[in-house]
Design an enzyme around this catalytic site. Structure first.
Site: not given
Ligand code: X5A
Ligand code: ZN
Length: 685
Positions: A22, A267, A137
């Site tokens: 994936d 990130d 999320h």
């Molecule tokens: C926790 C987090 C990111 C999801 C990215 C989906 N989720 N494209 O960094």
């Molecule tokens: Zn993130």
């Protein structure tokens, strides 16, 4: 004040992993956790923390945020085979399940709650939980974006229930919008949620209109949701610091949280394949240092995203070092936010103007994005710092080349910024009669008697200096300063019978020792001229008296009277002093609590604790004898044992806010971190 830093971690959370191909989910790997822990071991940080075991979050705890139906769905995945797991995963956006996902997600929740318990019970002052899967999320009825249970939202609810908290601040520095947290608290004024996120005018995932700056919360919760959209990639150290100084921190101080939770995603750091931002690891030290000044230091961080393994693990290490009270490395890169960041700041401040006293006198209505318009015309201006450090090309390139390049960059970069920690943090020179007021961990300066120090002093007012007692205290003060400059200690404090004289002599000594740039913040009446020597010294004088001279780049007066009624010196520190200080990037900071200073222990303590972000935390504090009641709290601040308190907020004085605004306008071309209004900066660019 409680002490110690908790680290909550369990290797078992690495068992959750992707079993099929994936291309979206393949970055959320077990190594994210193990590489963080390994790097913490490498820097000997694990042994300095109080390590706490994890536990499972209970069903009741999970249902503080999630529905029973959803809980049952996740529970069923335990016994599913691959095909079924795939099918269930496909019911959600960007999610995968593994037979151990339920167990790991419960451990992630439990880890966050154990951390909250440690901090709220006073077992530790602060701490971090390293967990997988992430949480911000996920929603009442849905997994989303690698997230199963909303660890931080559950932690906030849990803390409110168990400890009766009225106000919790959640800071989400992950590069994605934690829409799950926003939905949970949208109408709730007891939780202030802040998130910055890559947005690109809604082009970037999850591409929601409610991620924009105008989503300020609903109903009773209006004003308690703060979204800072990033409309360009490449945002870096100066952009992040600018948003903290001009958006998050003033509102957070006004909100006055009893607990701070961080959705700590990395990130948003350099090299990340999702974020394409450029903040370097030490930036997270600075963000952490800021947040440590709220809620009497009660700060809990919970890992969210972060997909460049080296960038992630180095940034986690810098965060934990800062929680432990280590000196902060200086931020790298030129200190100026890019135009797109200033626009976002402007728009968020405008959107929140109706809800916060400290924004009451903003003259702002939201702006259409001018940087975007120029961008569409082919202009590529982003001045974000980290990107320039690395190479102008990095931002926007999603490939393994970028990963490798960042690896190489960080290898060298960390060698440059990982400073050896001096064995003693704080040294003081005080009268013996006062020494009982000092915390046990400070070292007392017994005095050095060198020719060098003597000659520094002898250049000054002979009459004064001749007095035995004055001479001796000056020698002691210089001995303290000397140890700071030679990095034998991190910071120091001296009580002085004539603070202006001590200050002038200290600055002279810095000059003799060729310290390139010294920031001097002098609170109170200064009766001695200080030689500013072309930018080698930047003087900020905070006085209740009207300044005699007009402001220049290196000689700035702040006419400020702080009293119990106004009690909002924090707006001057955040909105003016720190932006100037961060723009200047000094090598040493001298803070003087001089005669008739009006800032009090909270004001001086806030200054000193936040100025630790500059000059590798090297600070000398001089206290005028008449202000010696400050001694105990300032000494505690220097060792990291005191946080200022700005509890009740009387109405903000219009003249104060007006003056700060004028000063910013006057000086923002010289000191670019002052920029927080796009109207002005666009006109002047
Ligand atoms: C926790 C987090 C990111 C999801 C990215 C989906 N989720 N494209 O960094
Ligand atoms: Zn993130």
């Amino acid at each position: 004040m409680a002490s110690g830093t908790a680290l909550v971690y369990d290797e078992e959370m690495t068992s959750h992993k992707l079993l099929w191909d994936d291309p979206i989910c393949n970055i959320e790997v077990p190594e994210r956790l193990s590489s963080c822990f390994e790097q913490l071991l490498h820097y000997n940080l694990v042994e300095r923390c109080i390590t706490l075991p994890v536990r499972e979050g209970t069903e009741d705890e999970i249902m503080l945020v999630h529905s029973l139906d959803y809980l049952e769905v996740v529970k069923r995945t335990q016994v599913m085979m691959e095909e079924e797991l795939k099918k269930t995963s496909a019911d959600y956006d960007s999610v995968y399940f593994h037979p151990t996902t339920y167990r790991c997600a419960k451990l992630a929740v439990g880890a966050a709650l154990e951390l909250v318990d440690a901090v709220m019970s006073g077992k530790t002052r602060n701490g971090m939980a390293l967990v997988r899967p992430p949480g911000h999320h996920s929603q009442r009825n849905a997994a989303n974006g690698f997230c199963i249970f909303n660890n931080v939202a559950i932690a906030a609810k849990y803390a409110q229930r168990k400890y009766g908290l009225q106000r919790v601040l959640i800071v989400d520095w992950d590069v994605h919008h934690g829409q799950g947290i926003q939905y949970q608290f949208d109408e709730d004024p007891s939780v202030l949620y802040f998130s910055w996120h890559r947005f690109e005018h809604q082009q970037f995932w999850p591409s929601l209109s409610e991620s924009n700056y105008d989503a300020v919360g609903q109903g009773k919760g209006r004003g308690f949701n703060i979204n800072v959209p990033w409309n360009k990639v490449g945002m870096g150290n100066s952009d992040y610091i600018a948003v903290f100084l001009h958006v998050l921190l003033p509102l957070a101080f006004e909100f006055d949280p009893e607990l701070v939770l961080v959705s700590a995603g990395y990130d948003s750091g350099i090299g990340d394949p999702e974020g394409h931002m450029s903040a370097t690891p030490e930036c997270f030290s600075h963000l952490t240092n800021f947040l440590m000044r709220l809620a009497k230091g009660k700060l809990c961080l919970v890992l969210e995203g972060g997909y460049h393994l080296r960038s992630l693990s180095e940034s986690v290490c810098m965060t934990i070092k800062t929680l432990l009270g280590d000196p902060l490395p200086c931020l790298s890169g030129a200190m100026a936010p890019c135009l797109s960041a200033v626009e976002s700041i402007h728009n968020v401040r405008a959107a929140h103007k109706p809800y916060w006293k400290c924004l009451k006198y903003e003259d702002s209505s939201p702006l259409q994005d001018l940087s975007t318009r120029s961008n569409q015309m082919g202009d590529t201006e982003t001045t974000s710092t980290g990107t320039q450090l690395l190479s102008p090309q990095v931002a926007g390139k999603a490939n393994s080349e970028e990963v490798v390049r960042t690896d190489r960059f960080l290898e060298l970069h960390m060698k440059n910024i990982m400073l050896p920690r001096p064995p003693v943090k704080t040294v003081v020179a005080v009268d013996e009669n006062d020494s009982h007021m000092l915390p046990a961990s400070v070292q007392t300066e017994k005095g050095m008697d060198t020719k060098e120090l003597k000659s520094t002093i002898s250049g000054f007012d002979a009459e004064l200096v001749k007095e035995e007692k004055i001479f001796k205290s000056l020698m002691n003060m210089l001995a303290v300063l000397d140890k700071i400059i030679k990095k034998e200690v991190t910071n120091g404090l001296a009580v002085s019978s004539i603070a202006s004289l001590s200050c002038a002599i200290a600055l002279k000594h810095c000059n003799n020792l060729k310290v390139p740039k010294v920031l001097c913040v002098f609170a109170g009446d200064r009766d001695m001229k200080i030689d500013l020597d072309d930018g080698k010294v930047l003087l900020i004088n905070i006085s209740t008296k009207q300044p005699e001279e007009t402001n220049t780049k290196y000689n700035i007066s702040l006419n400020w009277k702080e009293d119990v009624e106004t009690n909002n010196f924090f707006s001057a520190v955040l909105g003016f002093i720190l932006p100037v200080a961060y723009s200047y990037q000094p090598d040493l900071t001298v803070v003087v609590a001089g005669p008739n200073q009006s800032l009090g222990k909270n004001g001086i303590s806030l200054l000193v604790s936040l100025l630790q972000g500059l000059a590798q935390s090297q600070i000398l504090v001089l206290i005028q004898e008449t202000e010696v009641t400050l001694l105990q709290d300032i000494a505690k601040t220097l060792v990291g044992d005191f946080t200022p308190y700005f509890g009740t907020h009387a109405p903000v004085l219009r003249q104060n806010i007006q003056m700060l605004k004028e000063l910013r306008q006057q000086l923002q071309q010289e000191w670019k971190m002052l920029q927080c209004s796009a109207k002005v900066s666009i006109a002047e660019r």
